[in-house]
Design an enzyme around this catalytic site. Structure first.
Site, PDB file in Angstrom:
ATOM      1  N   CYS A  30       0.835  -1.214   0.000  1.00  0.00           N
ATOM      2  CA  CYS A  30       0.000   0.000   0.000  1.00  0.00           C
ATOM      3  C   CYS A  30       0.870   1.264   0.000  1.00  0.00           C
ATOM      4  O   CYS A  30       1.566   1.549   0.975  1.00  0.00           O
ATOM      5  CB  CYS A  30      -0.905  -0.046   1.228  1.00  0.00           C
ATOM      6  SG  CYS A  30      -1.744   1.487   1.622  1.00  0.00           S
ATOM      7  N   CYS A  33       0.133   3.725   2.794  1.00  0.00           N
ATOM      8  CA  CYS A  33       0.621   3.164   4.057  1.00  0.00           C
ATOM      9  C   CYS A  33       2.107   3.442   4.224  1.00  0.00           C
ATOM     10  O   CYS A  33       2.561   3.806   5.317  1.00  0.00           O
ATOM     11  CB  CYS A  33       0.390   1.649   4.104  1.00  0.00           C
ATOM     12  SG  CYS A  33      -1.331   1.134   4.027  1.00  0.00           S
TER      13      CYS A  33
END
Length: 122
Positions: A30, A33
């Site tokens: 991600c 993230c």
């Protein structure tokens, strides 16, 4: 204090105690993230009175499913065993600091009284 890895084995022990825990639900693949990770880590170093934990949603699928994590990163804040915040999206450092301040200002006696009142009403 560095962040700690939360797993299905240690999660309940850590989040059900007293104090504040900030949890970052994330995954290695991600992009947002990975961008949020250094912000979260820096906050963990600045706020040693708060426990900062990370849940790898790929490795800890049970936890991700238990909390209905459908978008990552998701930030969750639990204080004295009560979830006060859960939102998807990476926060910039100033907004994370603002959230930390708001969580620290919460009157937990009032929160517990409201929870008790809601449970009685049901």
């Amino acid at each position: 204090m560095a962040t700690i890895e939360l797993t299905s084995e240690n999660f309940n022990d850590i989040v059900t105690g007293s104090g504040t825990i900030m949890i970052d639900f994330w995954a290695e693949w991600c992009g947002p993230c990975r961008m949020f990770a250094p912000v979260f880590e820096k906050a963990s170093e600045q706020h040693q009175d708060i426990t900062f934990g990370k849940v790898d949603t790929q490795a800890q699928l049970e936890l991700a499913q238990a909390f209905d994590i459908s978008s990552i990163p998701t930030l969750m804040v639990i204080r004295d065993g009560v979830m006060l915040y859960a939102e998807a999206g990476a926060l910039p450092a100033p907004m994370l600091e603002e959230l930390i301040g708001k969580v620290q200002d919460v009157d937990m006696d009032q929160v517990r009284a409201e929870i008790a009142q809601n449970e009685q009403a049901q």
